[in-house]
Design an enzyme around this catalytic site. Structure first.
Site, mmCIF file in Angstrom:
data_model
loop_
_atom_site.group_PDB
_atom_site.id
_atom_site.type_symbol
_atom_site.label_atom_id
_atom_site.label_comp_id
_atom_site.label_asym_id
_atom_site.label_seq_id
_atom_site.Cartn_x
_atom_site.Cartn_y
_atom_site.Cartn_z
ATOM 1 N N GLY A 56 121.234 -45.366 73.797
ATOM 2 C CA GLY A 56 120.749 -44.576 72.671
ATOM 3 C C GLY A 56 121.241 -43.155 72.883
ATOM 4 O O GLY A 56 121.071 -42.590 73.983
ATOM 5 N N GLN A 202 119.696 -55.015 70.680
ATOM 6 C CA GLN A 202 118.792 -53.867 70.857
ATOM 7 C C GLN A 202 117.640 -53.906 69.850
ATOM 8 O O GLN A 202 116.552 -53.414 70.126
ATOM 9 C CB GLN A 202 119.565 -52.551 70.690
ATOM 10 C CG GLN A 202 120.509 -52.224 71.826
ATOM 11 C CD GLN A 202 121.916 -52.738 71.579
ATOM 12 O OE1 GLN A 202 122.111 -53.735 70.892
ATOM 13 N NE2 GLN A 202 122.905 -52.081 72.143
ATOM 14 N N ASP A 243 125.143 -42.079 66.622
ATOM 15 C CA ASP A 243 125.773 -41.694 67.889
ATOM 16 C C ASP A 243 126.694 -40.495 67.731
ATOM 17 O O ASP A 243 126.971 -39.783 68.702
ATOM 18 C CB ASP A 243 126.560 -42.870 68.469
ATOM 19 C CG ASP A 243 125.598 -43.941 68.921
ATOM 20 O OD1 ASP A 243 125.187 -44.762 68.080
ATOM 21 O OD2 ASP A 243 125.206 -43.913 70.101
HETATM 22 O O1 MRU Z 1 124.879 -49.154 72.444
HETATM 23 P P1 MRU Z 1 123.590 -48.401 72.272
HETATM 24 O O2 MRU Z 1 122.376 -49.248 72.469
HETATM 25 O O3 MRU Z 1 123.570 -47.146 73.103
HETATM 26 O O4 MRU Z 1 123.621 -47.953 70.746
HETATM 27 C C1 MRU Z 1 122.542 -47.215 70.252
HETATM 28 C C2 MRU Z 1 122.654 -46.894 68.812
HETATM 29 O O5 MRU Z 1 123.608 -47.239 68.153
HETATM 30 C C3 MRU Z 1 121.572 -46.038 68.218
HETATM 31 O O6 MRU Z 1 121.346 -46.391 66.897
HETATM 32 C C4 MRU Z 1 122.022 -44.574 68.293
HETATM 33 O O7 MRU Z 1 122.386 -44.230 69.577
HETATM 34 C C5 MRU Z 1 120.974 -43.650 67.813
HETATM 35 S S1 MRU Z 1 119.678 -43.579 68.987
HETATM 36 C C6 MRU Z 1 118.506 -42.486 68.568
#
Ligand code: MRU
Length: 357
Positions: A56, A202, A243
């Site tokens: 995240g 997730q 991200d």
């Molecule tokens: O691969 P991840 O689990 O790190 O991806 C996370 C996401 O895509 C979230 O939606 C993003 O980081 C926003 S978190 C507040």
């Protein structure tokens, strides 16, 4: 602003003084096991970020800030702490490419150290203070976005989210889930539909887990169901995190988000992005310039220990996609809501947040 909402777990935190460690939930084990791990070195932090033990965008940023402390604290009297910090930043920045919060945090710590006029031990202490300031700032930012986002939610609404942009993706109560936690605390009745989020689940493993623990009504969907559920009139608005957001308002988020945005646009469902300004990359002008992480094929062909595709099949595994600004109803940041984002409005928000362009 109302009082912070207390969640029954802490995603990550710094424990102790300069010789302390990072404690974090090992997110790869959720929802079966709630285990805390301790991270004490830069290689361990890089590994935790790459494995998605911590994940995240904002949580990765906070972890990277702490990683800078792990990198410089062992400096001896003859070592150049600033040079060590630069080297640590390079190592941490390479852990994952897409979430800009990682580079934002290491950059912020490094820039701060460059302003400190002191010896090595003063620099090390300043490094820890700045990393903790990033952690505190993230918690406050989540609360501010939660308040603003909750203002959009009326009693009885059904909301859809993709991936996990909740407490487990930040040091606070999340980005996309913060309006939900806040609305729930305000006594509004809400129902949340969570996309499971292939391939690493997730949504199923993490979003469903944390919303259930908070007593929020949550229903799990597979990724391909979002359009169907919108067609049935079951979704009032979509909240997702990000991200990386570029200056023109394009939004990079977990793979599958773009499809949700397309469906939302088709059905006239508002599509809200909740993200701190640390997720906005002032150096990039378009989503086309965002580096998109590709993950190992095995996460798709044999995720969670069971093979689900034939041996030797070709696999393409981008972990993120980019939703064009034209599909975004609003971006909710800590400095306000950017309606129908474009370059002028995003740059204005950055300036209000103190970013010089
Ligand atoms: O691969 P991840 O689990 O790190 O991806 C996370 C996401 O895509 C979230 O939606 C993003 O980081 C926003 S978190 C507040």
């Amino acid at each position: 602003m109302s009082a912070p909402i207390e969640l029954p777990f802490e995603t990550l935190s710094w424990q102790g003084g300069l010789d302390g460690h990072v404690r974090m939930i090992e997110q790869t084990l959720l929802p079966l096991e709630e285990k805390q791990i301790e991270v004490r070195t830069v290689p361990e932090m890089v590994d935790a970020i790459w494995r998605l033990a911590v994940r995240g965008a904002p949580a990765i940023g906070v972890a990277a800030g702490f990683g800078m402390v792990l990198g410089v604290r062992g400096a001896g009297p003859d070592d150049d702490v600033l040079e060590l910090a630069r080297e640590t930043k390079r190592t941490l920045d390479a852990a994952r490419p897409t979430a800009v919060n990682l580079m934002w945090a290491t950059d912020r710590v490094l820039r701060h150290l460059e302003t400190v006029d002191g010896d090595g031990s003063e620099l090390k202490a300043a490094c820890l203070r700045e990393a903790i300031a990033i952690y505190d700032g993230d918690r406050a930012t989540c609360r501010a976005m939660g308040e603003l986002g909750a203002g959009l939610i009326t009693d009885g609404e059904s909301l859809l989210t993709h991936c996990n942009a909740g407490a487990l993706a930040t040091a606070g109560m999340g980005t996309a889930l913060a309006p939900m936690y806040t609305a729930h605390a305000q006594g509004k009745r809400i129902a949340v539909f969570a996309d499971e989020t292939r391939p690493l689940l997730q949504g199923a493993r993490i979003t469903a887990w944390e919303l259930q623990r908070a007593g929020i009504d949550v229903t799990l969907l597979t990724d391909g169901m979002a359009a169907r559920v919108m067609d049935e009139g079951k979704i009032d608005r979509v909240f997702v995190g990000s991200d990386r957001i570029t200056r023109n308002g394009d939004v990079c988020n977990k793979i599958g988000t773009f499809q949700v945005a397309l469906a939302a646009s088709h059905f006239g469902v508002p599509f809200h992005v909740v993200a701190p300004l640390s997720t906005v990359d002032p150096h990039l002008h378009s989503g086309r310039d965002i580096p998109i992480e590709e993950r190992p094929a095995e996460e798709i062909t044999e995720g969670f220990g069971r093979r689900t595709a034939p041996q030797g099949v070709k696999v393409y595994a981008p972990a993120f996609d980019v939703t064009p600004a034209s599909l975004v109803t609003s971006i909710i940041t800590e400095v306000g809501i950017i309606e129908r984002p474009d370059t002028e409005k995003v740059e204005d928000a950055l300036r209000r947040g103190g970013v010089s362009l």
